[in-house]
Design an enzyme around this catalytic site. Sequence first.
Site, mmCIF file in Angstrom:
data_model
loop_
_atom_site.group_PDB
_atom_site.id
_atom_site.type_symbol
_atom_site.label_atom_id
_atom_site.label_comp_id
_atom_site.label_asym_id
_atom_site.label_seq_id
_atom_site.Cartn_x
_atom_site.Cartn_y
_atom_site.Cartn_z
ATOM 1 N N ASP A 44 0.829 -1.199 0.000
ATOM 2 C CA ASP A 44 0.000 0.000 0.000
ATOM 3 C C ASP A 44 0.869 1.256 0.000
ATOM 4 O OD1 ASP A 44 -2.712 1.400 0.560
ATOM 5 O OD2 ASP A 44 -1.445 2.077 2.211
ATOM 6 N N GLU A 114 -2.191 -5.157 -3.598
ATOM 7 C CA GLU A 114 -1.189 -4.439 -2.810
ATOM 8 C C GLU A 114 -0.153 -5.399 -2.233
ATOM 9 O OE1 GLU A 114 -3.765 -0.588 -1.277
ATOM 10 O OE2 GLU A 114 -3.827 -2.423 -0.079
#
Length: 230
Positions: A44, A114
């Site tokens: 992320d 992610e």
Amino acid sequence: MVPEYSRFYNILGYNFKDCTLLIRALTHRSKTKKNYERLEFLGDSVLSFVIAEVLYKQFTDLAEGKLSQLRSKLVKGTTLAQLASSLKMDEYIILGASEQGGHKREKILEDVFEAVIGAIYLDSDFATVKKVILKWYQPIISSINLDTIKVKDSKSKLQEILLQNALSLPEYSIETIDGKDHEQQFTVVAVSKDLNLRVKAQGTSRKKAEQKTAEKMIEMLSQQGLHEKK
């Protein structure tokens, strides 16, 4: 190269040296404690920085608020889930019995996307993962039309209101997570120290709960006469 992943490597455009990193990135917590959550956390941050950098360099005349708005659009859950599907990640996700059938769930696809980024970063280096990310995003970034970017997500809008009024940004935190893996409810709290405000809201993911919390805070600011300046 592990044979069963050779096709997947070709789709990703990256060959893992340590395949166990990829396997962990694809493993949901319903399967084992050794799952993708930590890699998702790392990925992320890597993704957010890469997108921020490319937007900063490509759109040199955009103000900070517009750049934040555009980045939010590119890293939101729906976008990540669509990219994950286009890269066939759903075909390789490893789920436990309680989550069978969840390969197409947006939240799981977003998290895996992610996590794979985090895995590539650990398996290589920043320059390599950046190159891979930009390859995945190239069709999206090349088709950006600034004239069509009008609707802000609530967190971006709240950020602009606060910055325009020289106020610090709110701090978001998870208060509770209720329900089973496939039907969780997140309660998120947002705190604005400058305005002495504390707001909470629920959503089926952390990001959705944060957006709803931001919406509530925008309403409260509006009642105090604080609006976004055009």
